[in-house]
Design a protein around this motif. Structure first.
Motif, PDB file in Angstrom:
ATOM      1  N   ASP A 311      64.081  84.671 145.863  1.00 14.44           N
ATOM      2  CA  ASP A 311      63.211  85.209 146.906  1.00 14.44           C
ATOM      3  C   ASP A 311      61.879  85.747 146.362  1.00 14.44           C
ATOM      4  O   ASP A 311      60.819  85.416 146.884  1.00 14.44           O
ATOM      5  N   ARG A 312      61.954  86.565 145.321  1.00 15.32           N
ATOM      6  CA  ARG A 312      60.710  87.177 144.844  1.00 15.32           C
ATOM      7  C   ARG A 312      60.884  87.714 143.423  1.00 15.32           C
ATOM      8  O   ARG A 312      62.010  87.832 142.917  1.00 15.32           O
ATOM      9  N   TYR A 313      59.743  88.027 142.823  1.00 17.29           N
ATOM     10  CA  TYR A 313      59.710  88.592 141.467  1.00 17.29           C
ATOM     11  C   TYR A 313      59.103  89.987 141.534  1.00 17.29           C
ATOM     12  O   TYR A 313      58.116  90.221 142.250  1.00 17.29           O
ATOM     13  N   ALA A 314      59.687  90.928 140.797  1.00 19.15           N
ATOM     14  CA  ALA A 314      59.158  92.298 140.712  1.00 19.15           C
ATOM     15  C   ALA A 314      58.864  92.603 139.249  1.00 19.15           C
ATOM     16  O   ALA A 314      59.746  92.472 138.391  1.00 19.15           O
ATOM     17  N   SER A 315      57.624  92.986 138.981  1.00 15.80           N
ATOM     18  CA  SER A 315      57.255  93.267 137.596  1.00 15.80           C
ATOM     19  C   SER A 315      57.809  94.592 137.091  1.00 15.80           C
ATOM     20  O   SER A 315      57.978  94.785 135.882  1.00 15.80           O
ATOM     21  N   ASN A 316      58.111  95.515 138.004  1.00 13.77           N
ATOM     22  CA  ASN A 316      58.631  96.816 137.594  1.00 13.77           C
ATOM     23  C   ASN A 316      59.587  97.326 138.676  1.00 13.77           C
ATOM     24  O   ASN A 316      59.208  98.091 139.554  1.00 13.77           O
ATOM     25  N   HIS A 317      60.805  96.862 138.590  1.00 12.44           N
ATOM     26  CA  HIS A 317      61.802  97.187 139.607  1.00 12.44           C
ATOM     27  C   HIS A 317      62.385  98.574 139.366  1.00 12.44           C
ATOM     28  O   HIS A 317      62.556  99.007 138.222  1.00 12.44           O
ATOM     29  N   ALA A 318      62.694  99.270 140.459  1.00 16.29           N
ATOM     30  CA  ALA A 318      63.297 100.603 140.364  1.00 16.29           C
ATOM     31  C   ALA A 318      64.756 100.531 140.791  1.00 16.29           C
ATOM     32  O   ALA A 318      65.096  99.939 141.831  1.00 16.29           O
ATOM     33  N   PHE A 319      65.625 101.158 139.991  1.00 14.67           N
ATOM     34  CA  PHE A 319      67.059 101.202 140.288  1.00 14.67           C
ATOM     35  C   PHE A 319      67.529 102.644 140.120  1.00 14.67           C
ATOM     36  O   PHE A 319      67.360 103.240 139.038  1.00 14.67           O
ATOM     37  N   GLY A 321      66.182 105.202 141.246  1.00 11.77           N
ATOM     38  CA  GLY A 321      65.040 106.068 140.973  1.00 11.77           C
ATOM     39  C   GLY A 321      64.429 105.912 139.594  1.00 11.77           C
ATOM     40  O   GLY A 321      63.504 106.642 139.240  1.00 11.77           O
ATOM     41  N   ARG A 322      64.914 104.939 138.832  1.00  8.43           N
ATOM     42  CA  ARG A 322      64.402 104.737 137.478  1.00  8.43           C
ATOM     43  C   ARG A 322      63.852 103.318 137.330  1.00  8.43           C
ATOM     44  O   ARG A 322      64.383 102.363 137.916  1.00  8.43           O
ATOM     45  N   SER A 323      62.797 103.182 136.503  1.00  5.65           N
ATOM     46  CA  SER A 323      62.215 101.871 136.268  1.00  5.65           C
ATOM     47  C   SER A 323      63.097 101.091 135.298  1.00  5.65           C
ATOM     48  O   SER A 323      63.473 101.593 134.238  1.00  5.65           O
ATOM     49  N   VAL A 324      63.417  99.856 135.684  1.00  2.00           N
ATOM     50  CA  VAL A 324      64.264  99.014 134.837  1.00  2.00           C
ATOM     51  C   VAL A 324      63.543  97.724 134.428  1.00  2.00           C
ATOM     52  O   VAL A 324      64.158  96.797 133.902  1.00  2.00           O
ATOM     53  N   GLY A 325      62.238  97.652 134.681  1.00  2.00           N
ATOM     54  CA  GLY A 325      61.442  96.529 134.201  1.00  2.00           C
ATOM     55  C   GLY A 325      61.432  95.345 135.143  1.00  2.00           C
ATOM     56  O   GLY A 325      61.624  95.469 136.361  1.00  2.00           O
ATOM     57  N   GLU A 326      61.221  94.161 134.565  1.00  2.00           N
ATOM     58  CA  GLU A 326      61.087  92.945 135.369  1.00  2.00           C
ATOM     59  C   GLU A 326      62.415  92.574 136.027  1.00  2.00           C
ATOM     60  O   GLU A 326      63.480  92.726 135.432  1.00  2.00           O
ATOM     61  N   SER A 345      65.533  91.253 133.598  1.00  3.31           N
ATOM     62  CA  SER A 345      65.220  90.564 132.344  1.00  3.31           C
ATOM     63  C   SER A 345      65.764  91.324 131.152  1.00  3.31           C
ATOM     64  O   SER A 345      66.256  90.724 130.184  1.00  3.31           O
ATOM     65  N   ARG A 346      65.678  92.653 131.179  1.00  5.05           N
ATOM     66  CA  ARG A 346      66.089  93.466 130.032  1.00  5.05           C
ATOM     67  C   ARG A 346      67.603  93.621 129.925  1.00  5.05           C
ATOM     68  O   ARG A 346      68.125  93.932 128.859  1.00  5.05           O
ATOM     69  N   PHE A 347      68.325  93.437 131.028  1.00 10.38           N
ATOM     70  CA  PHE A 347      69.776  93.654 131.021  1.00 10.38           C
ATOM     71  C   PHE A 347      70.442  92.404 131.611  1.00 10.38           C
ATOM     72  O   PHE A 347      70.595  92.262 132.837  1.00 10.38           O
ATOM     73  N   SER A 348      70.872  91.508 130.729  1.00 14.65           N
ATOM     74  CA  SER A 348      71.425  90.222 131.185  1.00 14.65           C
ATOM     75  C   SER A 348      72.764  90.379 131.890  1.00 14.65           C
ATOM     76  O   SER A 348      73.169  89.498 132.667  1.00 14.65           O
ATOM     77  N   ILE A 362      69.104  86.039 134.307  1.00 12.57           N
ATOM     78  CA  ILE A 362      67.860  85.316 134.016  1.00 12.57           C
ATOM     79  C   ILE A 362      67.982  84.691 132.634  1.00 12.57           C
ATOM     80  O   ILE A 362      68.150  85.400 131.637  1.00 12.57           O
ATOM     81  N   ALA A 363      67.925  83.377 132.583  1.00 13.80           N
ATOM     82  CA  ALA A 363      68.053  82.688 131.294  1.00 13.80           C
ATOM     83  C   ALA A 363      66.728  82.695 130.519  1.00 13.80           C
ATOM     84  O   ALA A 363      66.716  82.719 129.285  1.00 13.80           O
ATOM     85  N   GLY A 364      65.635  82.663 131.243  1.00 12.94           N
ATOM     86  CA  GLY A 364      64.337  82.677 130.571  1.00 12.94           C
ATOM     87  C   GLY A 364      63.204  82.552 131.578  1.00 12.94           C
ATOM     88  O   GLY A 364      63.407  82.126 132.717  1.00 12.94           O
ATOM     89  N   HIS A 365      62.009  82.947 131.141  1.00 15.91           N
ATOM     90  CA  HIS A 365      60.819  82.797 131.979  1.00 15.91           C
ATOM     91  C   HIS A 365      59.576  83.004 131.116  1.00 15.91           C
ATOM     92  O   HIS A 365      59.650  83.519 130.001  1.00 15.91           O
ATOM     93  N   GLU A 366      58.452  82.556 131.633  1.00 16.85           N
ATOM     94  CA  GLU A 366      57.176  82.750 130.974  1.00 16.85           C
ATOM     95  C   GLU A 366      56.318  83.702 131.802  1.00 16.85           C
ATOM     96  O   GLU A 366      56.588  83.936 132.979  1.00 16.85           O
ATOM     97  N   HIS A 367      55.272  84.256 131.134  1.00 15.37           N
ATOM     98  CA  HIS A 367      54.349  85.138 131.839  1.00 15.37           C
ATOM     99  C   HIS A 367      53.047  84.396 132.136  1.00 15.37           C
ATOM    100  O   HIS A 367      52.578  83.595 131.315  1.00 15.37           O
ATOM    101  N   ALA A 368      52.476  84.665 133.279  1.00 19.69           N
ATOM    102  CA  ALA A 368      51.154  84.136 133.632  1.00 19.69           C
ATOM    103  C   ALA A 368      50.121  85.228 133.379  1.00 19.69           C
ATOM    104  O   ALA A 368      50.316  86.376 133.789  1.00 19.69           O
ATOM    105  N   TYR A 369      49.053  84.861 132.687  1.00 15.74           N
ATOM    106  CA  TYR A 369      48.022  85.833 132.332  1.00 15.74           C
ATOM    107  C   TYR A 369      46.671  85.427 132.906  1.00 15.74           C
ATOM    108  O   TYR A 369      46.445  84.272 133.275  1.00 15.74           O
TER     109      TYR A 369
END
Length: 444
Positions: A311-319, A321-326, A345-348, A362-369
């Motif tokens: 559905d969507r991508y979140a660069s800084n997701h909150a779980f 009340g805490r930030s858990v990253g992508e 991404s940080r916790f497989s 998430i098996a893998g992904h690239e970043h767009a800059y």
């Protein structure tokens, strides 16, 4: 005419004054210091945060945030230009005459340097003196004097032009600065990977300005040190005229790209999110894993009756009340029911908490800059370089060359001849004395 001269005379006297030169140079030096202390061409919020709103208002009124393009800085440059021009013009005719006019003046009053007696007759010494002087001096002459025969020699009269060459270099340099200030620009633009731009944002006005050509960012890459800090970021840029590619080059910090006088510097970068996601679907009972690439909005089937929609991508997701990253957020459909799943991404193994038959990750992904480019155009840079080179040449002439004059008088004596050497070299007095002694020793 006399009335006009009487009116212009005070103005001329003012602009050829050395005091005015010193005053203008001190003001320009103070301006340069201010330009270092106060960052130039920043956003208003940056100044307010650094100096406060009252000081920013003063800076804005006095054009201290864009000093080198302000009316008063340009006025200082114009005044200094007039000052140097008047100084040069008022003395140029005299300097030109002294440098290239009729020579051999003032030889009768040259200071004494050395004297020696020889047993040879004066006529026997003439050829030796003439040869010695001709090998070291560009102009020589033989004259009759009351004391005997004299040979005059001089060189380096043109060295008087050194100061004028320096002045010319300064004038050309100032002209280049004025041209750059009036007709140049400084801007910035962000170019996403794979996209093109043909306009930039001017720093001082925030107005859009067309480049006249197109710049495409083909690729952006970042390398890191072992500590994780950024080592280098690099952009691959292509310049296009219409649909025609005319230039492709990689740029990094301090290695820009220049096209048609416009220079692109690598100044910053930023992330535009993630791309090229692949997901791993692992059956808990068997450990079997299925990996599939999924785009945002796409639905894939990874097992009979089971589908996953990204559905969507979140660069800084909150779980909790805490930030858990992508995070990749999707919908898992099985058995006719749907449920939202969050994959980090940080916790497989994050999806294990769902306690389903299948574990998603998430098996893998690239970043767009995007690459941040500083864009400058300075049409006066050629004049600045030319003026700088002329200043160096003029300083070399003024300090390392000089006008040298020698008179060698051969007078008859009771037993042979007496040779007297007089000479002057205002910029190298030691050389005159040394040369006089060498000349006499060479006649012995």
């Amino acid at each position: 005419m006399p009335a006009a001269q009487s009116i212009l005379s005070p103005v001329t006297d003012l602009f050829k004054s050395v005091r005015l030169t010193v005053a203008l140079l001190l003001m320009l030096a103070a301006t340069s210091i201010l330009g270092t202390v106060i960052p130039q061409n920043k956003h208003a919020s940056d100044y307010i945060q650094a100096f406060g709103e009252p000081l920013y208002r003063i800076f804005h009124i006095l054009d201290l945030t864009d000093m080198y393009g302000s009316w008063w800085f340009i006025l200082l440059i114009i005044l200094l230009t007039l000052n140097i021009t008047v100084c040069t013009v008022t003395r140029f005719r005299t300097t030109l005459k002294l440098s290239f006019g009729k020579g051999f003046k003032g030889f009768s009053s040259l200071p004494f340097q050395a004297e020696a007696a020889f047993e040879r007759a004066p006529q026997d010494l003439e050829a030796s003196v003439q040869t010695a002087l001709s090998s070291r001096f560009s102009s020589t002459r033989r004259v009759e004097s009351t004391d005997g025969i004299a040979f005059d020699a001089e060189k380096g009269r043109w060295s008087r032009m050194g100061a004028d060459v320096v002045h010319a270099g300064i004038l050309i340099l100032l002209a280049g600065a004025l041209v750059g200030s009036l007709f140049g620009y400084d801007g910035a633009v962000n170019v996403p990977e794979g996209e093109s731009v043909d306009t930039i944002m001017l720093r001082n006005t925030n107005e859009k300005m067309p480049l006249g050509f197109t710049v495409r960012c083909n690729d952006f890459s970042i390398s890191h040190y072992d500590t994780g800090s950024v080592k280098e970021y690099r952009s691959s840029l292509t310049v296009l005229e219409g649909d025609q590619e005319v230039l492709t080059r990689d740029i990094i910090v301090n290695k820009p790209l220049t096209y048609n006088g416009v220079t692109f510097y690598q100044s910053s970068y930023g992330s535009m999110g993630a791309k090229d996601f692949s997901f791993a679907f692992t059956e808990k009972a068997t450990g079997k894993t299925v990996t599939q690439s999924v785009d945002i909005g796409e639905t894939v089937s990874f097992a009979p009756g089971k589908t996953f929609t990204f559905d969507r991508y979140a660069s800084n997701h909150a779980f909790s009340g805490r930030s858990v990253g992508e995070a990749a957020i999707g919908t898992l459909t099985e058995g006719g029911s749907s449920k939202e799943v969050v994959l980090l991404s940080r916790f497989s193994n994050f999806d294990k908490m769902r306690k389903g038959d299948w574990i998603l990750s998430i098996a893998g992904h690239e970043h767009a800059y995007y690459t941040g480019l500083q864009v400058t155009y300075d049409p006066g840079v050629g004049l600045v370089y030319t003026g700088f080179l002329l200043m160096i040449a003029g300083c070399f002439v003024a300090f390392f060359t000089g006008h040298k004059k020698i008179r060698v008088t051969i007078a008859p004596a009771a037993q042979g001849s007496t040779v007297t050497v007089s000479g002057a070299a205002p910029k190298n007095k030691v050389w005159v004395t040394r040369y006089a002694r060498q000349l006499l020793s060479g006649l012995g």
